[in-house]
Design an enzyme around this catalytic site. Structure first.
Site, PDB file in Angstrom:
ATOM      1  N   ASP A   9     -11.432   2.645   4.355  1.00 18.34           N
ATOM      2  CA  ASP A   9     -11.678   1.202   4.310  1.00 18.34           C
ATOM      3  C   ASP A   9     -13.176   0.911   4.145  1.00 18.34           C
ATOM      4  O   ASP A   9     -13.551  -0.177   3.718  1.00 18.34           O
ATOM      5  CB  ASP A   9     -11.186   0.531   5.610  1.00 18.34           C
ATOM      6  N   GLN A  29      -4.647  -0.852  10.682  1.00 19.40           N
ATOM      7  CA  GLN A  29      -4.229  -2.181  10.224  1.00 19.40           C
ATOM      8  C   GLN A  29      -4.734  -3.240  11.196  1.00 19.40           C
ATOM      9  O   GLN A  29      -4.399  -3.208  12.385  1.00 19.40           O
ATOM     10  CB  GLN A  29      -2.699  -2.219  10.099  1.00 19.40           C
ATOM     11  N   LYS A  80       0.834  -1.212   0.000  1.00 19.90           N
ATOM     12  CA  LYS A  80       0.000   0.000   0.000  1.00 19.90           C
ATOM     13  C   LYS A  80       0.864   1.255   0.000  1.00 19.90           C
ATOM     14  O   LYS A  80       0.585   2.225  -0.696  1.00 19.90           O
ATOM     15  CB  LYS A  80      -0.920   0.000   1.231  1.00 19.90           C
TER      16      LYS A  80
END
Lengths: 241, 241
Positions: free
Chosen positions: A69, A46, A2
């Protein structure tokens, strides 16, 4: 991956590494700090978090405008409901739809079977396919005879996390197959001792399917691309308002 | 009906009738007033609202603790997500599950087909059946050949709003059929000139189904009962906290 992708397209990414013993309050405090920072347009926690931290609590604290997200329950609720639009679509489900659309696979009126019902993939991709007017069936670990259900599908989204569970014989000739699974299996021929495979038996399936994504290299990169797209969209929205 | 049911069980209900020309701001202001009133434990906005009022806006203003209809997107999101629990389940879907459970119909592992995908019934009942471990298929106006999909179902929830669309021959012998439809059709033998029928052809279906709800008198009263239950639960939660 990412981080590298951000650098490539010119999005500045910042890693905040906290020690494993960090308290929930400190994580939440960090999230609030990022919520308030006008230079930050997307926040990604995360997962998984250490066991002593309530994941739900932390995720709910992310500002809905920066939840790139798309996992906030308010976002999922709007994704589910007719006539409502979430601010962000969850990245992997959004990537699945993008892959279908770019491959010229029509969704409307088609039979779509989603294998798996996780909050991250199975559930939201089912809701997206439903909004795109597919007839959607959700198959999971408690389903009897998943094979016969999958065999009727025009579109298969495999997101069960079961290495090669879907055999070539389970697939209707010409069906579109999106394989979201990433499973490590033993492979002595590899230096690492393992290799990654999907939820679909690729070698069998690619002879039957109309189109199919490989693992690795299929859905994974598209998920990262959608994360960047969400961040860009979030930044634009903030700057325009 | 709701008012009468409240009176019967000892819940005090208050009607607030506003003129059709009322502004959105006034409706929202009234909702805020009820949100702030500690004597009120449930707020129900009777839909549809006049066209000049944004329904979504008004519904979102209802305090999540008093949203006894369970239509807030945050509630729907939590209903959809694994490991999350909404404060209130939408009344009709909750009533459908209650009817199945009280009739001894097991849900886990069964094939459930939901006909219709409205925010009020089809969508949330699909999510509830999925949480109860059914293999769920959602059929709707764009589905090709709904008949063959419905014929495989162990559990059918009919919520399409199409008078008697589901024929007896579409039903697997022994299936459980919950008919949520309420459709008026012409009937010259009635004083009113019409009668109410469901989405299922009851006279045909009752010969094939293992169990089936009638229209009227099946799901309707159970919906009202669930609304009372939600209100009671909301009141208890407030008093306990």
């Amino acid at each position: 991956m990412k981080r590298k992708a951000c650098a490539e397209v010119g999005i500045k990414s910042v890693d905040i590494d906290l020690p494993e013993q960090v308290s929930e309050a400190e994580v939440v405090c960090k999230v609030h700090e990022l919520n308030a920072n006008p230079d930050v347009h997307g926040i990604l926690v995360q997962l998984p978090l250490p066991k002593h931290i309530n994941e739900e609590r932390v995720l709910t604290e992310i500002s809905i405008e920066k939840d790139v997200d798309g996992f906030h329950p308010l976002n999922i609720g709007k994704l589910a409901m007719k006539g409502r639009e979430p601010l962000f679509l969850p990245c992997t489900p959004k990537g699945c739809i993008e892959l279908l659309s770019r491959s010229g696979v029509a969704i409307k009126g088609k039979k779509a079977v989603v294998v798996g019902r996780s909050n991250i993939v199975g559930l939201p991709v089912s809701l997206l396919l439903l909004k795109a007017d597919a007839t959607v069936t959700i198959v999971h670990s408690h389903s009897h005879d998943p094979e016969s259900t999958i065999r009727e599908a025009d579109i298969i989204i495999a997101a069960a996390g079961q290495a090669m569970m879907i055999k070539g014989s389970w697939i209707k000739p010409g069906a579109a197959v999106i394989d979201v699974g990433t499973n490590a299996i033993d492979d002595k021929s590899k230096k690492s001792g393992y290799r990654l495979v999907g939820d679909v038996d690729f070698h069998e399936a690619c002879k039957v399917a109309g189109c199919i994504t490989p693992v690795p290299g299929g859905v994974g990169p598209m998920t990262v691309a959608m994360l960047l797209k969400n961040t860009l969209d979030g930044a634009k929205r903030t700057l325009e308002s």
